[in-house]
Design an enzyme around this catalytic site. Structure first.
Site, short mmCIF file in Angstrom:
data_model
loop_
_atom_site.label_atom_id
_atom_site.label_comp_id
_atom_site.label_asym_id
_atom_site.label_seq_id
_atom_site.Cartn_x
_atom_site.Cartn_y
_atom_site.Cartn_z
N THR A 30 0.83 -1.21 0.00
CA THR A 30 0.00 0.00 0.00
C THR A 30 0.86 1.25 0.00
O THR A 30 0.63 2.18 -0.78
CB THR A 30 -0.94 -0.01 1.21
OG1 THR A 30 -1.88 -1.08 1.08
CG2 THR A 30 -1.71 1.30 1.31
N ASN A 61 -5.91 -9.35 -8.16
CA ASN A 61 -5.95 -10.08 -6.90
C ASN A 61 -7.21 -10.91 -6.73
O ASN A 61 -7.22 -11.88 -5.96
CB ASN A 61 -5.82 -9.11 -5.72
CG ASN A 61 -6.76 -7.93 -5.83
OD1 ASN A 61 -6.66 -7.15 -6.78
ND2 ASN A 61 -7.65 -7.77 -4.87
N GLN A 98 0.52 -9.34 -6.40
CA GLN A 98 -0.06 -10.67 -6.53
C GLN A 98 0.72 -11.56 -7.50
O GLN A 98 0.63 -12.79 -7.42
CB GLN A 98 -1.52 -10.59 -6.97
CG GLN A 98 -2.47 -10.13 -5.89
CD GLN A 98 -2.57 -11.09 -4.72
OE1 GLN A 98 -2.16 -12.25 -4.79
NE2 GLN A 98 -3.10 -10.62 -3.61
N SER A 109 5.27 -6.90 -2.28
CA SER A 109 4.96 -6.99 -0.85
C SER A 109 5.46 -8.32 -0.30
O SER A 109 5.47 -9.34 -1.00
CB SER A 109 3.45 -6.87 -0.64
OG SER A 109 3.11 -7.02 0.72
N HIS A 166 4.33 -10.23 2.50
CA HIS A 166 3.48 -11.25 3.10
C HIS A 166 2.68 -12.08 2.08
O HIS A 166 2.03 -13.05 2.46
CB HIS A 166 2.54 -10.63 4.14
CG HIS A 166 1.39 -9.85 3.59
ND1 HIS A 166 0.10 -10.33 3.59
CD2 HIS A 166 1.33 -8.62 3.03
CE1 HIS A 166 -0.70 -9.41 3.07
NE2 HIS A 166 0.02 -8.38 2.73
N THR A 196 13.63 4.93 10.55
CA THR A 196 14.58 3.84 10.79
C THR A 196 14.09 2.56 10.14
O THR A 196 12.95 2.14 10.34
CB THR A 196 14.76 3.61 12.30
OG1 THR A 196 15.22 4.82 12.90
CG2 THR A 196 15.74 2.48 12.58
N CYS A 239 -9.25 -6.96 1.49
CA CYS A 239 -9.32 -5.58 1.95
C CYS A 239 -10.72 -5.02 1.88
O CYS A 239 -11.02 -3.96 2.41
CB CYS A 239 -8.38 -4.70 1.11
SG CYS A 239 -6.64 -5.11 1.31
#
Length: 385
Positions: A72, A149, A177, A197, A199, A235, A321
């Site tokens: 995102t 997706n 995806q 991404s 995950h 950081t 989502c």
């Protein structure tokens, strides 16, 4: 009771090897990568090595990789970061983009950008004629996902790049995806920016990356430090970045074999769905090998998902989502699917550990639940609703 997780497009379990790579950076190697001492240098070296691995997986140079908190943020950085360096012009987005592309596009519209949605066909692919028509007008930027997706349909991003670059427009693609499910190469696609991404590929949540062409001048969204070449202050999340790199390494291993196995399992599922009366969305198009999006006319998708969950099977009603919403999928509506049918959509997205036995068990449970719901008119929604 048998059970199976069939929602890998929503998220995946962190791989044991990925977790093992991350663990030292939570405790033993905890230095701030901006510090000059040994602890900091150790953390900085881990980030540098991770950047090289991510770049190697994606066919890019390490200097092109910007680490973010996830897909995102990377999509927002791409659209806002690119648009901020340009004069307000026109932005093209496909009509089936994820909300984390659609919402930044709407925000740019409020800043004076003209936003044009690119039509898709009934099969879920870009309408080539509409693309040509859209690019006939001055355009500065386009964002088109590599794989949807919900339906798993693959979009011809290379064609978008060819046409858009001829018109002087930059192109971003959301490859979240696609990575780990099909071959993804930044250099081959020729895009100016690409989002990934962690995950979705058995890495940790909360980390992603934006890969940007070296010639692109990007405006940072988060300021306050010189992190990530000044493009993303804060950081660095060293354990997550190390995990993303390990997951990228894992994603490219034996990819051809994984595609074949996953596709065979998806085909087995769909052969069982059709006798039950399923409408399978995008089935005539090239799709992710693990994804099947379908509906049973007259059956509410959310109700069916909850019934399957009670029976031990985790599937999705459209995109994760958007869960909790009673609205029909905007992706399916863009494909011309009737609202009543689109509202019944159920997505199965298979993963590396799923088996033929699990698919067969799922089909048996699904048949039983459909029989139950079809005999309860108070549960199956009315077409007149």
């Amino acid at each position: 009771m048998s059970s199976a997780y069939f929602d890998h497009n929503a998220t995946t379990a962190v791989d044991d090897g990925v977790l093992a790579a991350m663990l030292p950076y939570f405790h033993d190697r905890y230095g701030n990568p901006s510090s000059r001492h040994r602890y900091g240098r150790e953390a900085r070296r881990a980030i540098d090595e991770a950047r090289e691995q991510v770049a190697a997986t994606l066919g890019a140079a390490s200097a092109q990789v910007i680490f973010t908190s996830g897909g995102t943020e990377a999509n927002n950085l791409a659209l806002h970061g690119l648009a901020s360096r340009l004069q307000p012009s026109r932005l093209l987005v496909s009509a089936i983009e994820h909300p984390c592309v659609m919402q930044p596009a709407l925000a740019l519209a409020r800043k004076g950008w003209g936003v044009r949605q690119l039509a898709v066909t009934a099969d879920g692919v870009l309408d080539a004629e509409d693309l040509y028509a859209a690019l006939a007008e001055p355009t500065a930027l386009a964002s088109v996902m590599l794989a949807n997706n919900e339906t798993g349909v693959l979009l011809d991003v290379a064609q978008v790049v060819e046409e858009a670059h001829q018109k002087g427009a930059l192109v971003h693609t959301d490859a979240v995806q696609a990575l780990g499910k099909v071959a993804v190469c930044f250099d081959t696609l020729g895009v100016d920016a690409m989002t990934i991404s962690g995950h979705k590929i058995h890495g940790p949540k909360g980390v992603g990356a934006l890969i940007v062409d070296k010639r692109i001048d990007l405006q940072p969204m988060i300021t306050g430090g010189g992190h990530e070449k000044g493009l993303r202050a804060g950081t660095e999340n060293v354990p997550a970045i190390v995990g993303l790199a390990a997951a990228c390494r894992l994603a490219e291993q034996d990819l051809a074999r994984k595609l074949l196995e996953r596709g065979s399992l998806r085909d087995r599922l769909e052969r069982g769905l059709k006798p039950l009366g399923a409408v399978i969305f995008g089935e005539r198009s090239e799709r992710l090998p693990n994804t099947s999006d379908f509906a049973f006319p007259g059956i509410d998708g959310e109700t069916l998902v909850m019934a399957l969950d009670q029976a031990g099977y985790a599937v999705a009603s459209g995109a994760a989502c958007s869960s909790g919403s009673s609205e029909a999928s905007h992706v399916l509506q863009a494909m011309g699917v009737a609202w009543e049918t689109a509202r019944g959509a159920v997505r199965v997205s298979l993963g590396r550990d799923n088996t033929a036995q699990e698919v067969d068990g799922f089909l048996q449970v699904l048949a039983a639940e459909l029989g139950h719901l079809r005999n309860l008119p108070g549960i199956a929604f009315s077409l007149a609703e």
